[in-house]
Write an enzyme that holds these catalytic residues in place. Structure first.
Site, short mmCIF file in Angstrom:
data_model
loop_
_atom_site.label_atom_id
_atom_site.label_comp_id
_atom_site.label_asym_id
_atom_site.label_seq_id
_atom_site.Cartn_x
_atom_site.Cartn_y
_atom_site.Cartn_z
N GLN A 49 0.80 -1.22 0.00
CA GLN A 49 0.00 0.00 0.00
C GLN A 49 0.83 1.27 0.00
OE1 GLN A 49 -2.43 -1.89 3.30
NE2 GLN A 49 -3.95 -0.54 2.43
N ARG A 104 4.75 1.65 12.29
CA ARG A 104 4.42 0.26 11.99
C ARG A 104 4.31 0.11 10.47
NH1 ARG A 104 -0.89 -2.31 11.16
NH2 ARG A 104 -0.65 -4.55 11.40
N HIS A 148 1.42 -8.86 5.34
CA HIS A 148 0.23 -8.02 5.37
C HIS A 148 -0.54 -8.30 4.07
CE1 HIS A 148 -1.57 -4.18 7.14
NE2 HIS A 148 -2.30 -4.41 6.06
N ASN A 193 -0.83 -9.79 9.75
CA ASN A 193 -1.80 -8.72 9.92
C ASN A 193 -3.20 -9.28 9.74
OD1 ASN A 193 -2.66 -5.80 9.99
ND2 ASN A 193 -3.52 -6.41 8.02
N GLU A 194 -4.10 -8.94 10.66
CA GLU A 194 -5.52 -9.33 10.54
C GLU A 194 -5.67 -10.77 10.05
OE1 GLU A 194 -7.86 -6.42 8.42
OE2 GLU A 194 -7.47 -4.88 9.92
N ASN A 335 -6.59 -4.36 15.45
CA ASN A 335 -7.04 -3.29 14.57
C ASN A 335 -8.52 -3.07 14.89
OD1 ASN A 335 -4.53 -3.61 13.51
ND2 ASN A 335 -5.20 -4.32 11.49
N TYR A 337 -11.98 -0.59 14.32
CA TYR A 337 -12.62 0.51 13.59
C TYR A 337 -14.04 0.83 14.06
CZ TYR A 337 -8.61 0.45 10.52
OH TYR A 337 -7.32 0.53 10.05
N GLU A 406 -4.01 -0.55 14.56
CA GLU A 406 -4.70 0.29 13.57
C GLU A 406 -5.97 0.83 14.19
OE1 GLU A 406 -5.58 -1.52 9.79
OE2 GLU A 406 -3.56 -2.38 9.60
N TRP A 449 -4.04 4.29 11.69
CA TRP A 449 -4.01 3.94 10.27
C TRP A 449 -4.60 5.13 9.55
CZ3 TRP A 449 -2.01 -0.01 7.43
CH2 TRP A 449 -2.35 -0.01 6.06
N PHE A 465 -7.37 7.07 4.56
CA PHE A 465 -7.30 7.27 6.01
C PHE A 465 -6.16 8.21 6.44
CE2 PHE A 465 -9.80 3.58 7.76
CZ PHE A 465 -10.07 2.89 6.59
#
Ligand SMILES: *[C@@H]1O[C@H](CO)[C@@H](O)[C@H](O)[C@H]1NC(C)=O
Ligand SMILES: *[C@@H]1O[C@H](CO)[C@@H](O)[C@H](O)[C@H]1NC(C)=O
Ligand SMILES: *[C@@H]1O[C@H](CO)[C@@H](O)[C@H](O)[C@H]1NC(C)=O
Ligand SMILES: *[C@@H]1O[C@H](CO)[C@@H](O)[C@H](O)[C@H]1NC(C)=O
Ligand SMILES: *[C@@H]1O[C@H](CO)[C@@H](O)[C@H](O)[C@H]1NC(C)=O
Ligand SMILES: *[C@@H]1O[C@H](CO)[C@@H](O)[C@H](O)[C@H]1NC(C)=O
Ligand SMILES: *[C@@H]1O[C@H](CO)[C@@H](O)[C@H](O)[C@H]1NC(C)=O
Length: 521
Positions: A49, A104, A148, A193-194, A335, A337, A406, A449, A465
């Site tokens: 990303q 990170r 990730h 990640n996740e 993470n 949200y 995040e 994030w 973001f």
């Protein structure tokens, strides 16, 4: 004198003291100094990303690249993105300007070991060494994610990536290279990640790489089986994680003195009503979404309800595997949200075939009270859920060490630098986090994030973001600080940066940050 008027006058150094007095009397304001001294504040990104340079200096494709290439992009080519690969020095300056303790980021396996296994790419090695050294020389601590959503495409093609236990050997060889090469300077490692979303998005509903799913559970599937693959992949990930941790602990930890953990996406699951079936359904959502990984990591096996509802589709841990997985972390990355409202849907258990969601047997709804989210941004500001999630980890999983890896707000890219809603969101979530910390949660850090407006897995470049706006029409990809960057920076300086402090009520009409002038203090 109204608050608005006071704020417009607040352009002098004494202003923050004044606001502190005012805000303090309301008893709900806080700043960086309300957190423990060694509490870490940072920002997050991930390799595909943020790096760009997708095929430069020997890097090869990952499943993230492949996924991105399935759609057309108007704003920017994600293979170029915001080009941190060439601009990392500039970006570290932005981190310094913001006053961050930590950054990170993730290492691209396909850049470091382009064929997935075998020789290390010297230019990839040099890049990450340069980035890490640049961070450290500016007093910013690297927190590194090892994967990730970016399995090397070559391994996906060869044996199906994380669907096949052969990945474990290749993955552990890769992470061993990372520990060996960077571990003298990197003290925080995250294996995945996740992990839960990688599995659900990638193998059940098919909306994230590698886009596998089967009808009727997903659309645009590239192959797959939503009823079985998610459970298989989760099992392999838990084992790959645990072997990676074992290598770190046996070969490196005593010397390098670092920490290693796994990251999960966590919602707070709140029952839609107080009916007992909804309360139980919310608990079941926690067990499926978070317990699926946390229960094995803490207790060595899947939660009973997950085993019961998935039946023969979920793999069984052998005694050896259970022992290996249990306790295989120093910290958990979260993470967070938003909140999901949960309604029981037990009827789905009478049907076949079932995917993970049917096994979970709930309906997910947005909070009806916050369903009116304006078009400019994505998430309702449900900061209270973060505190609930942290309480859940404390009560159910023995209060592990946690990093909020995040948290942030996605807004239409066209909102540019004017993001008061993001300030409100971050401010509220840090407040919720503080409540949890004060009530005994073992949380040690918080990362927004994201540093920059980057290519987003779910939103392309449409909703971003960043604390910094990246101008994708500008060939230099110039970064511009948003209001939220100014706020975060003020907060980190120890100022009582309330949403009001930066004139949040006045910014609707503000087109340039110069007009804000608040930073004159
Ligand atoms: C998924 O796998 C199960 C178990 O092997 C099988 O019964 C089912 O037919 C498969 N579904 C699809 C869509 O391939
Ligand atoms: C459930 O009950 C609690 C305590 O009585 C109350 O505070 C809460 O608002 C209720 N929640 C819903 C969704 O009705
Ligand atoms: C929504 O808000 C109303 C009024 O503030 C409150 O009574 C109700 O409990 C809320 N509903 C939920 C699901 O939180
Ligand atoms: C930005 O996008 C949103 C959502 O598509 C739209 O409602 C709004 O008018 C746009 N604003 C500008 C300034 O283009
Ligand atoms: C604070 O922690 C205690 C003990 O773990 C718990 O019982 C209580 O519910 C927590 N308070 C809040 C507001 O979460
Ligand atoms: C983005 O860059 C273009 C080209 O340099 C410029 O015309 C435009 O004003 C910039 N936009 C912003 C919001 O800075
Ligand atoms: C914002 O700008 C509009 C149009 O220029 C003006 O009518 C309005 O009074 C302004 N609002 C504030 C709060 O200054």
């Amino acid at each position: 004198m109204g608050m608005r008027v006071v704020l417009w006058l607040c352009l002098l150094p004494l202003c923050f003291d004044f606001l502190r007095a005012v805000a303090g009397s309301e008893g709900k304001e806080y700043n960086r100094n309300d957190f423990p001294k060694d509490f870490v504040f940072g920002v997050s990104t991930s390799a595909y990303q943020v790096e760009g340079a997708a095929l430069e200096d020997g890097r090869k494709r990952s499943i993230y690249d492949t996924f991105a290439h399935r759609s057309k992009h108007e704003t920017q080519n994600p293979d170029v993105g915001c080009d941190q690969y060439h601009k990392y020095k500039e970006d570290v300056k932005l981190m310094v300007e913001t006053g961050l303790n930590a950054y990170r980021f993730s290492i691209s396996w396909s850049r470091l070991i382009p064929n997935g296994r075998g020789p290390v790419n010297p230019k990839g090695l040099r890049y990450y060494n340069n980035l890490i050294n640049e961070l450290i020389s500016h007093g910013i601590e690297p927190h590194v994610t090892l994967t990730h959503t970016d399995t090397p495409q070559v391994l996906e093609d060869e044996y199906g990536g994380f669907l096949d236990p052969r990945i474990i050997e290749d993955y552990t060889s890769y992470v061993d290279v990372c520990f060996r090469e960077f571990g003298d300077r990197v003290r925080h490692w995250t294996t995945f990640n996740e992990a839960n979303i990688f599995v659900i998005g990638g193998y059940d509903v098919g909306i994230t790489p590698p886009s596998r799913c089967s009808s009727p559970f997903g659309i645009h599937c590239t192959g797959g089986n939503s009823t079985t693959e998610p459970y298989v992949v989760a099992h392999i990930i838990l084992l790959a994680h645990a072997y990676a941790v074992r290598i770190y602990k046996e070969k490196y930890q005593a010397k390098q003195l670092g920490f290693i953990g796994m990251n999960l996406l966590c919602y707070h699951f709140s029952p839609l009503t107080n009916k007992s079936e909804d309360v139980i359904a919310a608990q079941r959502s926690y067990d499926f979404y978070i317990g699926w990984f946390m229960h094995p990591l803490t207790y060595g096996d899947y939660p009973e309800i997950v085993k019961k509802n998935a039946g023969s589709r979920i793999p069984v841990f052998s005694k050896t595997e259970s022992k290996l997985v249990k306790g295989s972390f120093d910290f958990i990355g979260i993470n967070y949200y938003t909140v999901m409202m949960i309604k029981d849907n037990s009827i789905s258990l009478t049907k076949m075939p079932r995917d993970l969601f049917a096994d979970m047997a709930v309906e997910w709804l947005m909070d009806p009270n916050t369903s009116e989210v304006p078009m400019e941004f994505v998430f309702p500001n449900e900061a209270w859920g973060l505190e609930r999630v942290l309480e859940h980890f404390k009560e159910v999983y023995e209060n592990p060490t946690i990093f909020i890896h995040e948290n942030g707000q996605a807004s239409n890219y066209n909102t540019s630098i004017n993001d008061p809603f993001r300030v409100e969101y971050i401010h509220a979530h840090i407040g919720s986090l503080l409540n949890a910390v004060r009530n005994g949660s073992n949380t040690r850090g918080y990362f927004v994030w994201s540093l920059l407006d980057v290519y987003e897995l779910l939103f392309d470049f449409d909703y971003t973001f960043g604390l910094y706006y990246v101008n994708y029409s500008d060939p230099k990809l110039t970064r511009h600080p948003k209001l939220s960057q100014k706020w975060y920076s003020e907060f980190l300086k120890g100022n009582y940066a309330t949403t009001a402090d930066i004139g949040i009520n006045q910014v609707e009409n503000t087109t340039t940050l110069d007009a804000l002038q608040y930073s004159a203090s």
